[in-house]
Write a protein that holds these residues in place. Structure first.
Motif, short mmCIF file in Angstrom:
data_model
loop_
_atom_site.label_atom_id
_atom_site.label_comp_id
_atom_site.label_asym_id
_atom_site.label_seq_id
_atom_site.Cartn_x
_atom_site.Cartn_y
_atom_site.Cartn_z
N ARG A 3 0.68 -1.27 0.01
CA ARG A 3 -0.09 0.11 -0.06
C ARG A 3 0.83 1.37 -0.01
O ARG A 3 1.20 1.76 1.09
CB ARG A 3 -0.97 -0.10 1.20
N MET A 4 1.09 1.73 -1.25
CA MET A 4 2.10 2.85 -1.36
C MET A 4 1.12 4.02 -1.71
O MET A 4 0.07 4.26 -2.03
CB MET A 4 2.87 2.66 -2.62
N GLY A 5 1.82 5.23 -1.45
CA GLY A 5 1.16 6.60 -1.49
C GLY A 5 1.91 7.86 -1.57
O GLY A 5 3.20 7.71 -1.48
N PHE A 152 0.10 -2.13 -6.08
CA PHE A 152 0.73 -1.06 -4.98
C PHE A 152 -0.15 -0.35 -4.49
O PHE A 152 -0.07 0.53 -3.86
CB PHE A 152 1.63 -0.09 -5.85
N GLY A 153 -1.66 -0.76 -4.51
CA GLY A 153 -2.76 0.09 -3.96
C GLY A 153 -3.24 1.22 -4.57
O GLY A 153 -4.28 1.88 -4.38
N SER A 154 -2.75 1.52 -5.84
CA SER A 154 -3.02 2.83 -6.61
C SER A 154 -4.41 2.32 -7.70
O SER A 154 -4.46 0.90 -7.71
CB SER A 154 -1.93 3.21 -7.35
N GLN A 214 6.38 13.43 -0.51
CA GLN A 214 7.05 12.49 -0.11
C GLN A 214 6.25 11.12 -0.49
O GLN A 214 4.94 10.98 -0.14
CB GLN A 214 7.14 12.26 1.49
N PHE A 215 6.90 10.07 -1.23
CA PHE A 215 6.39 8.72 -1.55
C PHE A 215 6.95 7.80 -0.64
O PHE A 215 8.03 7.63 -0.26
CB PHE A 215 6.83 8.50 -3.04
N GLY A 216 5.98 6.75 -0.48
CA GLY A 216 6.66 5.44 0.34
C GLY A 216 5.35 4.67 0.73
O GLY A 216 4.07 4.93 0.12
N LEU A 221 4.21 6.81 6.14
CA LEU A 221 4.02 8.26 5.76
C LEU A 221 2.82 8.58 6.86
O LEU A 221 3.18 9.88 7.18
CB LEU A 221 3.37 8.09 4.06
N ARG A 222 2.00 7.96 7.24
CA ARG A 222 1.18 8.44 8.14
C ARG A 222 1.83 8.70 9.41
O ARG A 222 1.55 9.67 10.16
CB ARG A 222 -0.06 7.46 8.17
#
Length: 310
Positions: A3-5, A152-154, A214-216, A221-222
Motif C-alpha cells: 500500500r504505497m502513496g 501497489f494499492g493505486s 513524499q512517497f512511500g 507516511l502516516r
C-alpha cells in the motif's frame, strides 16, 4: 499488496512546479496551451486529462502563524507594517530592496495600500494529484473494468480498455478524472505505475526539491505526517492538520492514498471538505425509495378502504 502513496506537506511547497514538469515529461503529456490565463502564477488551472499534477497558488489576506521578520520583536508572528510604520513616522518609501528598520535618513511618509497589505498576506501552495482513494468511486462506476486496483494499492485507468463512457468522471468526488478531447478516453495520475514496476520513485516525488511530495509505504507516511503536525503545533501553527489520512478523517472515501498536510480549511485549497463516493449512498437511496414505495402503497390502501366505506 504493497500500500504505497503520497504524503504532501504543503508547508514545504515553494511553487516551483518541478513536479508538474516531471510528470508531463515522464508520461509524455501534451501541453495545456500557451496562453495568458490571468490566474496569477497558476497557468495550468486545475487537474485534467493532460495535467496529472497541479500546483495551486492560493493568495490569502492573512498571515501564517510565525510569519514575519524576527526584527519585529513579536514572538509567534509579525505585526502589520501599518503598526511598524504608522502614518507620519519614519519608514521605508518602498519595501522592495530596503531594510524594514526605520532610519532617521528616510523621509516620513504614509504607507500605501500595498505596503499596509503586505503585513497581512500569505501564499498557500499545494501540489494536487489524484487521491487514489481507498474506496474509489471511479473504480466502482467503471462498467468495462478499465479501472483497476494495482498491486501497489493505486487506482489505474487502462487506456486500451476505456470506452470513454465518462461514468468515472462524475463518480470522482474530487473532480480528478477527465476525458481527453481527442479520443474521449479517461486519464489521470497512474502513481507512475511503470516506474514502480521498475523499482523507481514516481517522477513528481523524485523531482520535488523540498521534499514537499513524499512517497512511500502508507503506514510509514502516516506516522511521519503525524510527527510533522505535532511539530507544527509546538511551533504555534495550530491550524495544521492532515487531510484524508485515514478512514476516520475521510469516511466518505475510507481514506486517501495521497493525503495532505494543510494549514487552513480544505475549501481554501479548493479541496472538498467532506467528499463522499457516490456509490456509498446507494444503500441509503434504496432504503429511501423502499420507504417511499411503502408509503405510497399505504396511502393507496387507505384510499381504497375509505372509498368502500363511503
Amino acid at each position: 499488496m504493497q500500500r504505497m502513496g503520497f504524503f504532501t506537506d504543503t508547508t514545504l511547497c515553494i511553487g516551483c512546479k518541478a513536479c508538474e514538469v516531471a510528470c508531463k515529461q515522464w508520461n509524455q503529456l501534451p501541453d495545456d496551451g500557451f496562453h495568458f490565463t490571468g490566474m496569477s502564477y497558476d497557468n495550468t488551472g486545475m487537474l485534467g486529462a493532460s495535467t496529472w499534477r497541479h500546483v495551486a497558488f492560493v493568495e490569502r489576506a492573512a498571515e501564517l502563524p510565525g510569519q514575519g521578520s524576527p526584527r519585529d520583536g513579536v514572538e509567534g508572528g509579525a505585526r502589520a507594517f501599518g503598526e511598524l510604520f504608522p502614518a507620519g513616522q519614519p519608514g521605508p518609501t518602498s519595501l522592495l530592496g530596503h531594510d524594514i528598520q526605520p532610519t532617521h535618513l528616510e523621509t516620513p511618509v504614509a504607507l500605501g495600500p500595498t505596503e499596509r497589505a503586505l503585513g497581512k498576506f500569505s501564499w498557500l501552495m499545494l501540489s494536487d494529484v489524484c487521491k487514489h482513494c481507498e474506496r474509489a468511486g471511479c473504480l466502482e462506476a467503471c462498467p468495462t473494468g478499465a479501472i483497476v486496483r494495482t498491486e501497489f494499492g493505486s487506482v489505474y485507468v487502462q487506456p486500451d480498455v476505456c470506452n470513454g463512457c465518462g461514468y468515472c468522471v462524475s463518480a470522482c468526488p474530487f473532480g480528478v478524472v477527465d476525458r481527453r478531447e481527442e479520443d474521449g478516453r479517461a486519464w489521470k495520475c497512474t502513481l507512475c505505475y511503470d516506474r514502480l514496476k521498475g523499482g523507481m520513485v514516481p517522477a513528481c516525488a523524485k523531482a520535488c526539491p523540498t521534499a514537499s511530495i513524499q512517497f512511500g509505504e502508507l503506514e510509514d507516511l502516516r506516522a511521519r505526517a503525524r510527527r510533522c503536525v505535532e511539530q507544527l503545533h509546538a511551533r504555534g501553527v495550530a491550524e495544521a492538520h492532515l487531510y484524508g489520512e485515514d478512514a476516520a478523517s475521510q469516511p466518505g472515501t475510507e481514506g486517501l492514498h495521497a493525503f495532505f498536510l494543510l494549514c487552513d480549511r480544505p475549501e481554501v485549497y479548493n479541496l472538498p471538505p467532506d467528499p463522499v463516493v457516490p456509490t456509498a449512498k446507494v444503500v441509503r437511496s434504496w432504503r429511501s425509495m423502499a420507504a417511499g414505495v411503502l408509503s405510497l402503497a399505504a396511502l393507496a390502501m387507505g384510499a381504497v378502504f375509505s372509498a368502500r366505506r363511503a
